[in-house]
Design a protein around this motif. Structure first.
Motif, PDB file in Angstrom:
ATOM      1  N   SER A  48     -21.968 -10.058  53.120  1.00 40.42           N
ATOM      2  CA  SER A  48     -23.032  -9.666  52.192  1.00 40.42           C
ATOM      3  C   SER A  48     -23.666  -8.334  52.594  1.00 40.42           C
ATOM      4  O   SER A  48     -24.378  -7.728  51.802  1.00 40.42           O
ATOM      5  CB  SER A  48     -24.105 -10.752  52.115  1.00 40.42           C
ATOM      6  N   ASP A  49     -23.402  -7.869  53.811  1.00 45.75           N
ATOM      7  CA  ASP A  49     -23.962  -6.603  54.312  1.00 45.75           C
ATOM      8  C   ASP A  49     -22.836  -5.578  54.434  1.00 45.75           C
ATOM      9  O   ASP A  49     -22.290  -5.348  55.509  1.00 45.75           O
ATOM     10  CB  ASP A  49     -24.648  -6.831  55.659  1.00 45.75           C
ATOM     11  N   ARG A  50     -22.490  -4.983  53.316  1.00 44.92           N
ATOM     12  CA  ARG A  50     -21.339  -4.070  53.258  1.00 44.92           C
ATOM     13  C   ARG A  50     -21.444  -2.926  54.266  1.00 44.92           C
ATOM     14  O   ARG A  50     -20.436  -2.481  54.815  1.00 44.92           O
ATOM     15  CB  ARG A  50     -21.210  -3.520  51.836  1.00 44.92           C
ATOM     16  N   ALA A  51     -22.637  -2.475  54.559  1.00 48.17           N
ATOM     17  CA  ALA A  51     -22.803  -1.361  55.488  1.00 48.17           C
ATOM     18  C   ALA A  51     -22.268  -1.691  56.887  1.00 48.17           C
ATOM     19  O   ALA A  51     -21.919  -0.779  57.641  1.00 48.17           O
ATOM     20  CB  ALA A  51     -24.276  -0.964  55.571  1.00 48.17           C
ATOM     21  N   THR A  52     -22.159  -2.962  57.215  1.00 48.23           N
ATOM     22  CA  THR A  52     -21.686  -3.342  58.550  1.00 48.23           C
ATOM     23  C   THR A  52     -20.164  -3.391  58.659  1.00 48.23           C
ATOM     24  O   THR A  52     -19.631  -3.402  59.770  1.00 48.23           O
ATOM     25  CB  THR A  52     -22.253  -4.722  58.971  1.00 48.23           C
ATOM     26  N   TRP A  53     -19.464  -3.423  57.533  1.00 52.28           N
ATOM     27  CA  TRP A  53     -18.008  -3.507  57.611  1.00 52.28           C
ATOM     28  C   TRP A  53     -17.269  -2.433  56.832  1.00 52.28           C
ATOM     29  O   TRP A  53     -16.098  -2.173  57.085  1.00 52.28           O
ATOM     30  CB  TRP A  53     -17.507  -4.890  57.171  1.00 52.28           C
ATOM     31  N   TRP A  54     -17.913  -1.779  55.896  1.00 54.26           N
ATOM     32  CA  TRP A  54     -17.258  -0.724  55.105  1.00 54.26           C
ATOM     33  C   TRP A  54     -17.122   0.515  55.975  1.00 54.26           C
ATOM     34  O   TRP A  54     -18.096   1.003  56.518  1.00 54.26           O
ATOM     35  CB  TRP A  54     -18.099  -0.438  53.863  1.00 54.26           C
ATOM     36  N   GLY A  56     -14.854   4.430  56.790  1.00 57.83           N
ATOM     37  CA  GLY A  56     -14.235   5.572  56.125  1.00 57.83           C
ATOM     38  C   GLY A  56     -12.869   5.244  55.558  1.00 57.83           C
ATOM     39  O   GLY A  56     -12.503   5.711  54.475  1.00 57.83           O
ATOM     40  N   PHE A  57     -12.103   4.427  56.277  1.00 58.96           N
ATOM     41  CA  PHE A  57     -10.788   4.019  55.795  1.00 58.96           C
ATOM     42  C   PHE A  57     -10.911   3.319  54.444  1.00 58.96           C
ATOM     43  O   PHE A  57     -10.151   3.603  53.515  1.00 58.96           O
ATOM     44  CB  PHE A  57     -10.122   3.079  56.812  1.00 58.96           C
ATOM     45  N   HIS A  58     -11.854   2.405  54.331  1.00 54.31           N
ATOM     46  CA  HIS A  58     -12.037   1.674  53.076  1.00 54.31           C
ATOM     47  C   HIS A  58     -12.443   2.619  51.951  1.00 54.31           C
ATOM     48  O   HIS A  58     -12.007   2.453  50.802  1.00 54.31           O
ATOM     49  CB  HIS A  58     -13.072   0.554  53.244  1.00 54.31           C
ATOM     50  N   GLU A  59     -13.254   3.596  52.266  1.00 52.34           N
ATOM     51  CA  GLU A  59     -13.670   4.589  51.274  1.00 52.34           C
ATOM     52  C   GLU A  59     -12.459   5.377  50.762  1.00 52.34           C
ATOM     53  O   GLU A  59     -12.324   5.624  49.567  1.00 52.34           O
ATOM     54  CB  GLU A  59     -14.714   5.524  51.878  1.00 52.34           C
ATOM     55  N   GLU A  60     -11.578   5.774  51.689  1.00 50.44           N
ATOM     56  CA  GLU A  60     -10.367   6.514  51.299  1.00 50.44           C
ATOM     57  C   GLU A  60      -9.468   5.661  50.407  1.00 50.44           C
ATOM     58  O   GLU A  60      -8.945   6.133  49.398  1.00 50.44           O
ATOM     59  CB  GLU A  60      -9.592   6.984  52.536  1.00 50.44           C
ATOM     60  N   VAL A  61      -9.290   4.398  50.784  1.00 54.61           N
ATOM     61  CA  VAL A  61      -8.454   3.494  49.993  1.00 54.61           C
ATOM     62  C   VAL A  61      -9.069   3.299  48.611  1.00 54.61           C
ATOM     63  O   VAL A  61      -8.380   3.401  47.590  1.00 54.61           O
ATOM     64  CB  VAL A  61      -8.262   2.142  50.721  1.00 54.61           C
ATOM     65  N   ALA A  62     -10.359   3.018  48.565  1.00 56.20           N
ATOM     66  CA  ALA A  62     -11.029   2.801  47.272  1.00 56.20           C
ATOM     67  C   ALA A  62     -10.916   4.043  46.390  1.00 56.20           C
ATOM     68  O   ALA A  62     -10.705   3.936  45.178  1.00 56.20           O
ATOM     69  CB  ALA A  62     -12.493   2.423  47.489  1.00 56.20           C
ATOM     70  N   GLY A  63     -11.046   5.214  46.974  1.00 55.09           N
ATOM     71  CA  GLY A  63     -10.912   6.451  46.201  1.00 55.09           C
ATOM     72  C   GLY A  63      -9.513   6.618  45.632  1.00 55.09           C
ATOM     73  O   GLY A  63      -9.336   7.017  44.472  1.00 55.09           O
ATOM     74  N   ALA A  64      -8.507   6.325  46.435  1.00 54.32           N
ATOM     75  CA  ALA A  64      -7.126   6.425  45.960  1.00 54.32           C
ATOM     76  C   ALA A  64      -6.861   5.411  44.856  1.00 54.32           C
ATOM     77  O   ALA A  64      -6.245   5.742  43.833  1.00 54.32           O
ATOM     78  CB  ALA A  64      -6.151   6.216  47.123  1.00 54.32           C
ATOM     79  N   VAL A  65      -7.334   4.192  45.039  1.00 55.33           N
ATOM     80  CA  VAL A  65      -7.146   3.154  44.023  1.00 55.33           C
ATOM     81  C   VAL A  65      -7.838   3.570  42.721  1.00 55.33           C
ATOM     82  O   VAL A  65      -7.279   3.399  41.631  1.00 55.33           O
ATOM     83  CB  VAL A  65      -7.657   1.786  44.543  1.00 55.33           C
ATOM     84  N   ALA A  66      -9.011   4.156  42.825  1.00 61.19           N
ATOM     85  CA  ALA A  66      -9.730   4.620  41.629  1.00 61.19           C
ATOM     86  C   ALA A  66      -8.945   5.699  40.885  1.00 61.19           C
ATOM     87  O   ALA A  66      -9.045   5.820  39.665  1.00 61.19           O
ATOM     88  CB  ALA A  66     -11.117   5.134  42.012  1.00 61.19           C
ATOM     89  N   ARG A  67      -8.126   6.480  41.618  1.00 59.40           N
ATOM     90  CA  ARG A  67      -7.279   7.509  40.997  1.00 59.40           C
ATOM     91  C   ARG A  67      -5.992   6.919  40.436  1.00 59.40           C
ATOM     92  O   ARG A  67      -5.171   7.632  39.869  1.00 59.40           O
ATOM     93  CB  ARG A  67      -6.881   8.573  42.026  1.00 59.40           C
ATOM     94  N   GLY A  68      -5.754   5.617  40.635  1.00 60.50           N
ATOM     95  CA  GLY A  68      -4.559   4.979  40.106  1.00 60.50           C
ATOM     96  C   GLY A  68      -3.461   4.734  41.116  1.00 60.50           C
ATOM     97  O   GLY A  68      -2.364   4.284  40.753  1.00 60.50           O
TER      98      GLY A  68
END
Length: 173
Positions: A48-54, A56-68
C-alpha cells in the motif's frame, strides 16, 4: 560469436525499444542484496506504500509499457524452490505492477528444451544483453550481441519457455 561493445544502461536500451523486451532467468539464486537480506530477516513489502518499493527500474518499465512495448519475463526454477526464488516470487508483484508479464517454469518441465547457458534480455529481436554470473550469483559482466543467429536462438528459446510456463498469478512457491 557474440561481440562485446560499449555497455549502454538498461534504461537507455529500454528507451530505444519499440515493440518487445523479453528476459529469461535460469538461476535459483543471484548475489546477495540488501532487499533479500531484509526479507530473510522478516521484512515484507508494504504494497500500500508504493514509495517504499517503486524503483527507477519500475519507472522505466512502466514508461516503456505506456509506449506500447510488451515486456515479458520467464523464470526457469528448481522445485522445491530456493529461498531466493521465494523472495523473487514475493517481490515480483512490483514487476507486474509496472506492466511486466511474468511466468515461471519448473525446471523439470524444461528438460527437453534447448536453452542457452546464460540469462539474457532480448530487445526487439535485434539486441541481446547476455548476463554472465559468478558461481555465487554475483554479476560478472554483461555481453551485447546483434548476431542474427544468436538472436534467433534466444528468441526461440524464450518462446519455448514462455509457452510452457505458468503465469505469475497462478504459480505458487
Amino acid at each position: 560469436m557474440p561481440q562485446k561493445s560499449e555497455q549502454p544502461s538498461f534504461a537507455e536500451i529500454l528507451r530505444g525499444t519499440e515493440r518487445s523486451a523479453v528476459h529469461l532467468e535460469m538461476r535459483d539464486a543471484y548475489g546477495d542484496n540488501e532487499r533479500f537480506a531484509a526479507w530473510r530477516r522478516g521484512h515484507r513489502t508494504d504494497w500500500s506504500d508504493r514509495a517504499t518499493w517503486w524503483r527507477g527500474f519500475h519507472e522505466e518499465v512502466a514508461g516503456a509499457v505506456a509506449r506500447g512495448v510488451v515486456i515479458r519475463r520467464a523464470r526457469v526454477v528448481s522445485e522445491p524452490v530456493s529461498e531466493y526464488v521465494r523472495w523473487e516470487h514475493d517481490v515480483t508483484r512490483a514487476n507486474v505492477g509496472a506492466g511486466e508479464h511474468v511466468r515461471w517454469l519448473p525446471r523439470r518441465s524444461a528438460s527437453d528444451l534447448a536453452l542457452p547457458g546464460n540469462d539474457y534480455w532480448l530487445f526487439d529481436d535485434r539486441l541481446a544483453r547476455i548476463h554472465h554470473f559468478a558461481g555465487d550469483g554475483s554479476l560478472v559482466d554483461d555481453e551485447f550481441s546483434t548476431d542474427p543467429t544468436l538472436l534467433k536462438l534466444l528468441a526461440s528459446s524464450f518462446e519455448a519457455v514462455w509457452e510452457r510456463a505458468i503465469p505469475h498469478e497462478k504459480y505458487s512457491v
